[in-house]
Design a protein around this motif. Sequence first.
Motif, PDB file in Angstrom:
ATOM      1  N   SER A 232      -3.189   0.539  -3.424  1.00 25.35           N
ATOM      2  CA  SER A 232      -2.478  -0.714  -3.159  1.00 25.35           C
ATOM      3  C   SER A 232      -2.374  -1.539  -4.424  1.00 25.35           C
ATOM      4  O   SER A 232      -3.212  -1.438  -5.326  1.00 25.35           O
TER       5      SER A 232
ATOM      6  N   ALA B 299       0.874  -1.168   0.000  1.00 27.69           N
ATOM      7  CA  ALA B 299       0.000   0.000   0.000  1.00 27.69           C
ATOM      8  C   ALA B 299       0.908   1.212   0.000  1.00 27.69           C
ATOM      9  O   ALA B 299       1.816   1.323   0.825  1.00 27.69           O
TER      10      ALA B 299
ATOM     11  N   ALA C  32      -3.095  -2.779   3.730  1.00 28.80           N
ATOM     12  CA  ALA C  32      -4.115  -1.802   3.332  1.00 28.80           C
ATOM     13  C   ALA C  32      -4.804  -1.208   4.559  1.00 28.80           C
ATOM     14  O   ALA C  32      -5.026   0.011   4.630  1.00 28.80           O
TER      15      ALA C  32
ATOM     16  N   VAL D 102      -7.767  -0.505  -2.150  1.00 27.67           N
ATOM     17  CA  VAL D 102      -7.459  -0.404  -0.726  1.00 27.67           C
ATOM     18  C   VAL D 102      -8.702  -0.721   0.091  1.00 27.67           C
ATOM     19  O   VAL D 102      -8.671  -1.531   1.019  1.00 27.67           O
TER      20      VAL D 102
END
Length: 414
Positions: free
Chosen positions: A275, A173, A238, A321
């Motif tokens: 991400s 991420a 995330a 994400v």
Amino acid sequence: MTALILVVDDEPDLEPLVLQKFRRQIRDCAVSFIFARDGVEALDLIAANSDIEMVVTDINMPRMDGLSLLAKLQDAEERLSTIIVSAYGDMANIRTAMNRGAFDFLMKPIDFADLETTIAKTLRHIALLREARGKQMAAERAHASLSRYFSPNLAERLAGDAGELAGQRREVASLFTDIAGFTVLAEALDPAVLGELLNQYVAGMTDIVFHHEGTVAKIVGDALHVLFGAPGEQPDHAARAVACALDLDDFSEVFRAGWRARDVALGPTRIGVHSGPAIVGNFGGARFFDYTAYGDTINIAARLEAANKQLGTRICVSESVARQVANFRGRPVGDLVLRGRTESLRAFEPLRPEQCDELATKDYLAAFAKLEAGDPSAVTSFAAEVGRRAEDQLASFHLKRLLNGATGPRINMD
């Protein structure tokens, strides 16, 4: 490198004997000797010669005996390896010497072959100690350097394992932050005030990142690039990124209010999170440490951060994400077509649980649902939301779009 050895003994015949027996090693620059008659003279020589490697000392001497000298040497910051020489059968003093830290001992009369072997063994021990200290110092330097980028526990692990820093493909991420209007503000500030502001801001932001065990990949002025999921794997990267973004936003708003009270018009901090796969590693070459990341995932995160300016939001995270965060809470922003891309990407403004229960959030979600469904009454709903809460810039953004003829949630970011 020549090893300098201090021999401490009050017998005047010992010096020429040592120089004679070690003449080959002295000629080959393997060792050299200096001599003292008692412990007092020995301490003076040690103070004047910082390159003394080891000490060979008798026990029975005038003014200061060998055991007293040994105690002084053990109390020193840099402990010298010491060989004790004692009369045959004086086991009580030898035991005392070993308990006080002597490395080895010899019996009188001195067997010079035994002395040569013992000196060689002691020098090997010193070399191993020096190598161990060097590795420790290198690890400490690495830890100090890595602590600027990584959370303390991760820095400690990486300091001893450089292999983890090699280029790797990882699921990460990526989080970017930037203060709105900071370049213009910086040009107007006194340098001392600017230094104070930046140091406090970066320290506060990085503390939060490290609390969430993120990696600060880069700091450029007021802007931060943060990674989760690298260099160590974090299955919840995330979720960590979203939690970190919310905490960074809280800190930056409090920080901003504090400086505005000092008549410094600090802009809001904008944050973007995305991400996906990325190439991560130390790409600084042999001379520089530059742990960073490359790939489309990184570019999208940076563009989401920039999108906040147009959207009126402070945090913008991608659907990739949001999907990975259990019970993710947030307001849908729209389907963004970011600069340089043709496909849209659903983005969200993350919220804390208590914000989701607020009437403002429920009103926005109802209006956005109408926008997605193509319901013409979306204009009325967003207008009502803006009328009730003029500070809701995202609702204002959608209202302006709709009034200018836009439809649906697809938004071209120019």
